[in-house]
Write a protein that holds these residues in place. Structure first.
Motif, PDB file in Angstrom:
ATOM      1  N   UNK A 255       0.827  -1.207   0.000  1.00  0.00           N
ATOM      2  CA  UNK A 255       0.000   0.000   0.000  1.00  0.00           C
ATOM      3  C   UNK A 255       0.865   1.263   0.000  1.00  0.00           C
ATOM      4  N   UNK A 256       1.951   1.230   0.756  1.00  0.00           N
ATOM      5  CA  UNK A 256       2.872   2.369   0.745  1.00  0.00           C
ATOM      6  C   UNK A 256       3.520   2.514  -0.629  1.00  0.00           C
ATOM      7  N   UNK A 261       4.074   5.433  -5.928  1.00  0.00           N
ATOM      8  CA  UNK A 261       3.884   5.551  -7.372  1.00  0.00           C
ATOM      9  C   UNK A 261       2.986   6.741  -7.710  1.00  0.00           C
ATOM     10  N   UNK A 262       1.991   6.977  -6.893  1.00  0.00           N
ATOM     11  CA  UNK A 262       1.148   8.162  -7.104  1.00  0.00           C
ATOM     12  C   UNK A 262       1.949   9.444  -6.922  1.00  0.00           C
ATOM     13  N   UNK A 335      11.381  -7.000  -9.234  1.00  0.00           N
ATOM     14  CA  UNK A 335      11.520  -5.588  -8.833  1.00  0.00           C
ATOM     15  C   UNK A 335      11.924  -5.410  -7.379  1.00  0.00           C
ATOM     16  N   UNK A 336      11.536  -6.342  -6.518  1.00  0.00           N
ATOM     17  CA  UNK A 336      11.899  -6.205  -5.105  1.00  0.00           C
ATOM     18  C   UNK A 336      13.409  -6.304  -4.891  1.00  0.00           C
ATOM     19  N   UNK A 591       5.547  -9.792  -8.754  1.00  0.00           N
ATOM     20  CA  UNK A 591       4.776 -10.569  -7.776  1.00  0.00           C
ATOM     21  C   UNK A 591       3.436  -9.922  -7.457  1.00  0.00           C
ATOM     22  N   UNK A 592       3.321  -8.615  -7.634  1.00  0.00           N
ATOM     23  CA  UNK A 592       2.043  -7.928  -7.441  1.00  0.00           C
ATOM     24  C   UNK A 592       2.028  -6.724  -8.368  1.00  0.00           C
ATOM     25  N   UNK A 593       0.840  -6.352  -8.799  1.00  0.00           N
ATOM     26  CA  UNK A 593       0.673  -5.251  -9.754  1.00  0.00           C
ATOM     27  C   UNK A 593      -0.129  -4.133  -9.112  1.00  0.00           C
ATOM     28  N   UNK A 594       0.082  -2.969  -9.615  1.00  0.00           N
ATOM     29  CA  UNK A 594      -0.611  -1.794  -9.118  1.00  0.00           C
ATOM     30  C   UNK A 594      -2.051  -1.791  -9.628  1.00  0.00           C
TER      31      UNK A 594
END
Length: 677
Positions: A255-256, A261-262, A335-336, A591-594
């Protein structure tokens, strides 16, 4: 029944019973046994016999535990002489005077006290000699088993083993990482002394924050209190002795990351700073803000932010992950993991700019050991420069000889010229034997001539940055002239410009320039003589260097060498690069997308827009239908939009032609106020 009651029954008075010397001797022997049990047993291989007294048993116990009987003869004689000098009046008892020794109580107590004091002196000697004996046994074992010795050296010094074939006679591979070289204070103390380095550090206060001990950075008391930011490391799998790890983000950290990204999309650095105030150990925010501080010429704060990111990474390491084992791998496609690569690279560059090339070289080895096969940051283009600056000539020669077969390091301009420069510096060392110096100089001449024949377009830019005016015979020759530079491929021009822009300072020495001039003249003679090596180099340049991989472009961007950035392909320069993830790989493993967000219309708070919204509540300036509207309202809005657009154009013309007239002014502005009454 007590002894007093027994005496009363027998009619004996106190003091009339016979003396039992056997019991007395047993009590004294029991007391000595108790004293022996209190002391730790040093040698249990030779227990005392029954015929010996308690004193001789104690003397046997103080002997050293020596695995080799001929090992410490001198030490044993020395200890015996010291014992005799300390107690010159000591009488050597035999088995014949045992009875007299037991009957003499005061003498026995005095001697036992002396023996106890002597035992204390001998204990200290035994501890010291015990270490020597252990070292001797370790040497014996190491001589019998070479592999055990190498393993012991690895465990004690924390060496990195990349391959067994690359191990040399000293048991260490060409690339290894040591913990002591990861601390820049070690190098600074060698240059300036410990007093100059530690002079500014004040004694720590009693009420201070207790940080975790780390190898890469030293946490400061001024940093925010560390709390788990939501990053962890897990072991994916192990194969062929290699362990593959990856960093993972928790849900809260994700979430952070979305908020970050925002903030990046908003193109406002204040939003990133606000996010970092609430999450002081968010990694991408630290990396991005470090670039901002460096651009605004605040290198100290930029370096501190990178150190804070490394501290957060190291606190989240897996228990099996080791910086110096050489068997730990991190996949750059995730990416991590890329943030850890970037933090190490930026920290290395800060150390190099700070004047710590030896420490920067150690971090360069560390980055290369995390993924030596793909080398995502192309550390092989930088490792020779750091080795030359730290004067590690033997290291770069050994790396070249061992990696040339499977990595073709001679096809890189930096290694072709740096290896020759290493041999030249070795030939100039006074400690080297004259025969070795002549041999190194001959090898340096051959290496540099081959490098100039293979990469002729590097000479003129190098002389230009070294502020050297080339000879007319050299500048006008077709081999080194402008035609050679214009005819080379863009990938080769990128590599040569990168080397020249970074390493030209190493060639500014007077002795090095004279040596370069001699080799250039020799190369011109070989070119005029149609040496077959010249034609071979031309064919290699035509077949190779057609296009550079993406990793080299990433390295050029991070190096910030202006001469090399010019030769980047247009598509790479047009690609939007983020400071926290420059030129990400095209086949990233996410592993996770926005989550996608609905498009938000641009806010328009003008007076005209508010006027139309007051008339038409469903008015939309962008012409996009709202999700709650039905099809009929959408169709009506589409028909109404052209009319509203024409009306807005007319209103703009009206507002543009409006002229405000100033109020009439009186000819006498300074009239008295009484006239207005």
């Amino acid at each position: 029944m007590s002894s007093r009651a027994l005496r009363r029954l027998k009619g004996k008075q106190r003091g009339q019973e016979a003396l039992d010397l056997g019991d007395l001797g047993g009590e004294s022997q029991a007391a000595e046994d108790e004293e022996e049990e209190e002391e730790p047993l040093e040698d249990v291989s030779c227990p005392p016999s029954k015929n010996h007294t308690g004193r001789k048993a104690k003397k046997n116990k103080t002997q050293k535990n020596i695995s080799n009987m001929y090992e410490l003869i001198c030490d044993a004689e020395k200890s015996s002489l010291e014992d005799e000098s300390e107690k010159p009046e000591e009488v050597h008892e035999t088995d014949d005077n045992k009875d007299t020794e037991n009957t003499d109580g005061p003498l026995q107590e005095e001697k036992s006290a002396d023996s106890l004091s002597g035992a204390k002196v001998k204990k200290k000697k035994k501890k010291k000699n015990k270490k020597v004996a252990m070292a001797g046994t370790q040497e014996d074992v190491a001589e019998d088993d070479i592999d055990a010795l190498l393993k012991t050296i690895e465990d004690t010094h924390g060496l990195t083993v990349l391959s067994e074939e690359s191990a040399a006679a000293d048991g260490r591979p060409a690339i290894y990482v040591e913990h002591r070289h990861l601390n820049p204070e070690t190098e600074l103390k060698r240059y300036f002394g410990a007093r100059a380095v530690l002079g500014d550090q004040r004694p720590r206060q009693r009420q201070r924050q207790f940080h975790r001990t780390t190898w890469m950075t030293i946490p400061k008391d001024t940093w925010p209190r560390f709390s788990r930011p939501g990053i962890s490391m897990s072991l994916l799998h192990s194969k062929d002795g290699l362990h593959y790890f990856t960093f993972e983000h928790s849900r809260d950290y994700q979430q952070v990351q979305y908020k970050f990204m925002d903030a990046v999309d908003s193109m406002n650095n204040n939003n990133i700073l606000t996010l970092l105030l609430t999450n002081p150990y968010h990694l991408d925010s630290l990396l991005q803000l470090s670039d901002v501080c460096r651009i605004h010429e605040d290198p100290e704060l930029a370096r501190e932010l990178i150190e804070r990111a490394l501290y957060s990474f190291e606190c989240s390491f897996h228990p099996l992950f080791s910086l110096t084992s050489g068997t730990c791998r991190l996949d750059f496609l995730r990416p991590e993991n890329r943030a850890f690569y970037l933090a190490l690279y930026k920290h290395m560059m800060f150390l190099e700019n700070r004047g710590c090339p030896r420490t920067a070289l150690e971090y360069c080895k560390l980055i290369l050991s995390l993924d030596p096969e793909s080398d995502p940051f192309c550390m092989l283009l930088l490792i020779d420069f750091l080795a030359l600056r730290s004067r590690e000539y033997h290291f770069i020669l050994r790396l070249y000889l061992e990696w040339e077969e499977h990595r073709n390091l001679s096809q890189l301009p930096n290694f072709a010229f740096s290896v020759a420069l290493c041999y030249f510096h070795l030939s100039q060392e006074e400690d080297t034997a004259p025969e070795e110096r002549v041999k190194h100089r001959k090898t340096a001449d051959q290496r540099l001539q081959h490098a100039l024949i293979m990469f002729p377009g590097l000479l003129m830019p190098l002389l230009h940055l070294c502020t050297v005016q080339p000879d007319a015979a050299v500048s006008s020759h077709i081999f080194f002239g402008p035609k050679c530079q214009l005819g080379q491929a863009s990938a080769l021009a990128e590599l040569t410009s990168l080397y020249v822009g970074r390493n030209h300072l190493l060639w500014k020495e007077a002795g090095v320039l004279l040596w370069l001039e001699e080799c250039v003249k020799e190369v011109l003679l070989r070119v005029d003589a149609n040496d077959p090596l010249v034609e071979e180099g031309l064919n290699k340049r035509k077949q190779r260097y057609k296009s550079a991989p993406r990793a080299i472009h990433r390295h050029v961007l991070l190096s910030e060498v202006k001469e090399a950035i010019v030769f980047l392909p247009p598509d790479v320069r047009a690609e939007l690069g983020m400071g926290f993830d420059p030129l990400p790989p095209l086949d990233s493993v996410t592993s996770y997308t926005r989550p996608e967000r609905p498009p938000v219309p641009a806010p328009d708070e003008s007076t005209l827009s508010l006027f139309f919204r007051s008339l038409l509540p469903n008015f939309n300036l962008q012409g996009e239908p709202r999700p709650e509207e039905n099809q009929e309202v959408v169709q009506a809005g589409r028909e109404l939009y052209p009319e509203v657009n024409r009306l807005m154009v007319a209103m703009r013309d009206v507002l543009a032609n409006i002229q405000f007239q100033e109020p009439p002014r009186e000819d006498q502005p300074d009239r008295d106020e009484e006239e207005w009454n």
